[in-house]
Scaffold this active site. Structure first.
Site, PDB file in Angstrom:
ATOM      1  N   ALA A   1       8.966  10.107   2.574  1.00  0.00           N
ATOM      2  CA  ALA A   1       9.890   9.863   3.678  1.00  0.00           C
ATOM      3  C   ALA A   1      11.338  10.076   3.245  1.00  0.00           C
ATOM      4  CB  ALA A   1       9.699   8.445   4.210  1.00  0.00           C
TER       5      ALA A   1
ATOM      6  N   HIS B   1       0.422   6.029  -6.178  1.00  0.00           N
ATOM      7  CA  HIS B   1       1.722   6.667  -6.406  1.00  0.00           C
ATOM      8  C   HIS B   1       2.366   6.073  -7.660  1.00  0.00           C
ATOM      9  CE1 HIS B   1       6.152   7.221  -4.980  1.00  0.00           C
ATOM     10  NE2 HIS B   1       5.790   8.186  -5.812  1.00  0.00           N
TER      11      HIS B   1
ATOM     12  N   HIS C   1       8.041  15.477  -0.273  1.00  0.00           N
ATOM     13  CA  HIS C   1       7.105  14.639  -1.034  1.00  0.00           C
ATOM     14  C   HIS C   1       6.957  13.241  -0.450  1.00  0.00           C
ATOM     15  CE1 HIS C   1      10.532  12.435  -2.498  1.00  0.00           C
ATOM     16  NE2 HIS C   1       9.862  11.796  -3.426  1.00  0.00           N
TER      17      HIS C   1
ATOM     18  N   SER D   1       1.509   7.647   5.961  1.00  0.00           N
ATOM     19  CA  SER D   1       1.606   8.818   5.085  1.00  0.00           C
ATOM     20  C   SER D   1       0.922   9.997   5.767  1.00  0.00           C
ATOM     21  CB  SER D   1       0.935   8.540   3.735  1.00  0.00           C
ATOM     22  OG  SER D   1       1.539   7.455   3.064  1.00  0.00           O
TER      23      SER D   1
ATOM     24  N   SER E   1       6.280   4.425   2.881  1.00  0.00           N
ATOM     25  CA  SER E   1       6.605   3.194   2.174  1.00  0.00           C
ATOM     26  C   SER E   1       6.031   2.013   2.941  1.00  0.00           C
ATOM     27  CB  SER E   1       8.113   3.033   2.031  1.00  0.00           C
ATOM     28  OG  SER E   1       8.428   1.795   1.408  1.00  0.00           O
TER      29      SER E   1
ATOM     30  N   HIS F   1       5.464  15.304  -8.440  1.00  0.00           N
ATOM     31  CA  HIS F   1       6.740  15.517  -7.763  1.00  0.00           C
ATOM     32  C   HIS F   1       7.833  15.973  -8.723  1.00  0.00           C
ATOM     33  CE1 HIS F   1       5.156  12.211  -4.830  1.00  0.00           C
ATOM     34  NE2 HIS F   1       4.643  13.393  -4.554  1.00  0.00           N
TER      35      HIS F   1
ATOM     36  N   CYS G   1       6.079  11.895 -11.691  1.00  0.00           N
ATOM     37  CA  CYS G   1       5.782  10.933 -10.637  1.00  0.00           C
ATOM     38  C   CYS G   1       5.031  11.700  -9.551  1.00  0.00           C
ATOM     39  CB  CYS G   1       7.081  10.360 -10.084  1.00  0.00           C
ATOM     40  SG  CYS G   1       6.857   9.291  -8.657  1.00  0.00           S
TER      41      CYS G   1
ATOM     42  N   LEU H   1      -0.154   1.305  -4.857  1.00  0.00           N
ATOM     43  CA  LEU H   1      -1.535   1.692  -4.574  1.00  0.00           C
ATOM     44  C   LEU H   1      -1.810   1.217  -3.160  1.00  0.00           C
ATOM     45  CD1 LEU H   1      -4.706   1.465  -6.735  1.00  0.00           C
ATOM     46  CD2 LEU H   1      -4.731   0.617  -4.394  1.00  0.00           C
ATOM     47  N   GLU H   2      -2.208   2.138  -2.297  1.00  0.00           N
ATOM     48  CA  GLU H   2      -2.340   1.791  -0.884  1.00  0.00           C
ATOM     49  C   GLU H   2      -3.716   2.177  -0.350  1.00  0.00           C
ATOM     50  OE1 GLU H   2       1.214   1.662   1.860  1.00  0.00           O
ATOM     51  OE2 GLU H   2       0.245   3.504   2.565  1.00  0.00           O
TER      52      GLU H   2
END
Length: 475
Positions: free
Chosen positions: A400, A235, A398, A381, A376, A325, A99, A206-207
């Site tokens: 919050a 992510h 990695h 970020s 999140s 991660h 991940c 996806l941001e």
């Protein structure tokens, strides 16, 4: 967590003193008082159990964003020496193998994107498969999937999903060596055949983001970052395949531990000596899972580029970096003045190599590895950079880190409520699951600003840029 049971070594470093009769190694917790007090006592219990495993080198450690997990706490780091009976644990890697976050920088700025943000969010939501069991456009047979497990992102590029330039900015240059597809069960492969190029659910997203603040101008310039620039973060991980690998090898590792006389303080810490048949089999399967995740993020990168081109025909999205991660990787580290090859478990922690490390792309080598700390939805970020003097086997936070369990979050928020509140802040959420949105509500996570600041103060990595969310695609 009750801090009275800890001893503070430095302003952002604590230890859990050994009790009479204990034979474990040292436990170190990185973080300030506020973050540690917010952690569940289970974090301390779990990392203390890790410190009792054979072959541990140095201390068992937690990052500032640590919280309770399966086996290792999420945010747990531990290094083992195979030559000294060191072990590998599926619970120290995690079920979602590799991940991680792919970060893309664009040639667009906020002024370009803001008028078309809703259109962009809708198109990304239609194109990017997200959700529990959601499948993508690729349907692979076993032979094709074996090629994915061997080739990783490099396989994806060879299939036309991206370019060679992407590979330069991915850990392991997009392909983890030592993968053994034969060590991955047919059930695990069956679960993955339709899931390549999909986000999944939970905290994956996806941001679309904007660089709102620069902390380190020199490093930001090397990373190609500037204020008001549009950034995309993807992510996700190895989906059903990684989860199945973890599930199956926990069983074989429990048997290996019993056969080898390894005392397990918690059955979730099932492990096998690295040099044992079971340990080597898991490593081959885990590396295949890493390649699955790298290929998955590469395909999603391709889909994102295509979608951006539809809305912004002159857009360019370059890979800034791709970090994993949940892994265990064989790395060279200096321990008490001597160079040693160690298997470093990072469970919900990112590798953070400092300046000069040979594995880094030449573009970043003088300043250190990009470290992507994801939030999140509404929390923002950070992009940080690795430090040469990192004291935690080149590891850093990695994300919050959860402050509330998913059950607690569901009791406090409703999905439509969260989406409405974020919309008022100018943040668009697109999701098929209102339950999933509630579980991932910004308030369910630790203060990302405090995590990033503490990560810097603990010398794990230094802040480079803060990214504000604009639109988030969730499962």
């Amino acid at each position: 967590m009750d801090l009275q049971q800890l001893h503070q070594i430095q302003p952002y470093l604590w230890t859990f003193p050994l009790k009479s009769g204990e034979s474990r190694k040292e436990v170190l917790l990185y973080g300030g008082r506020a973050l540690l007090e917010s952690m569940d006592d289970k974090v301390l219990e779990q990392i203390t159990h890790v410190a009792s495993l054979p072959g541990l080198v140095g201390a068992a450690m937690t990052m500032p964003d640590a919280h309770w997990g399966y086996g290792f706490p999420i945010g747990g780091v531990a290094a083992f020496d195979a030559e000294q009976g060191g072990v590998i644990s599926a619970g120290g890697v995690g079920f979602d193998i590799s991940c991680g976050i792919r970060c893309l920088r664009s040639n667009l700025n906020l002024q370009d994107v803001e008028p078309h943000l809703s259109t962009l969010a809708e198109r990304l939501f239609r194109v990017i498969p997200a959700g529990v069991g959601e499948e993508g456009f690729l349907k692979l047979d076993t032979k094709q999937l074996d090629q994915v497990l061997l080739g990783g992102a490099r396989w994806a590029v060879q299939q036309g999903y991206g370019s060679e330039a992407d590979l330069e900015f991915i850990e392991e240059r997009g392909c983890m060596s030592g993968a053994v597809p034969a060590n991955v069960s047919e059930l695990a492969k069956k679960r993955q055949r339709g899931e390549m190029g999909t986000l999944g659910s939970g905290n994956h997203y996806l941001e679309v983001q904007v660089v709102e603040r620069i902390f380190d101008t020199v490093t930001a310039q090397a990373f190609g970052l500037q204020e008001a620039q549009i950034i995309i973060s993807i992510h996700c991980g190895s989906r059903g395949l990684g989860h199945q690998i973890g599930t199956e090898y926990l069983v074989s590792m429990a048997k290996a531990a019993a056969r080898c006389g390894i005392h397990l303080p918690d059955r979730e810490l099932a492990c096998a000596p690295i040099k044992s048949p079971e340990g080597q089999q898991y490593i081959g399967a885990m590396n295949a899972g890493i390649n699955c995740a790298l290929a998955n993020r590469q395909i999603l990168t391709h889909l994102t580029r295509e979608t951006f081109m539809e809305v912004f025909p002159n857009s360019e999205l370059e890979t800034l970096f791709d970090v994993s991660h949940n892994t265990c990787k064989l790395e060279k580290h200096e321990v008490e003045g001597k160079s040693r090859m160690l298997h470093v478990h990072r469970k919900g922690a990112t590798r953070a190599f400092g300046a000069g490390h040979a594995s880094l792309p030449e573009r970043y080598r003088a300043l250190g590895q990009p470290v992507i700390v994801g939030g999140s939805m509404g929390t923002g970020s950070y992009i940080l950079a690795g430090n040469r003097d990192n004291p935690a086997f080149a590891s850093a936070s990695h994300g919050a880190g959860r402050a509330l369990s998913r059950h607690q979050a569901l009791a406090r928020w409703h999905g439509k409520q969260v989406i409405g509140e974020l919309a008022q802040q100018g943040i668009l959420i697109r999701s098929r699951s209102m339950r999933g949105v509630a579980e991932e509500a910004p308030g369910a996570y630790k203060d990302i600003d405090l995590v990033a600041e503490t990560t810097e103060q603990a010398r794990l990595a230094r802040r480079v840029a803060f990214l504000k969310p604009l639109a988030c695609i969730k499962g």
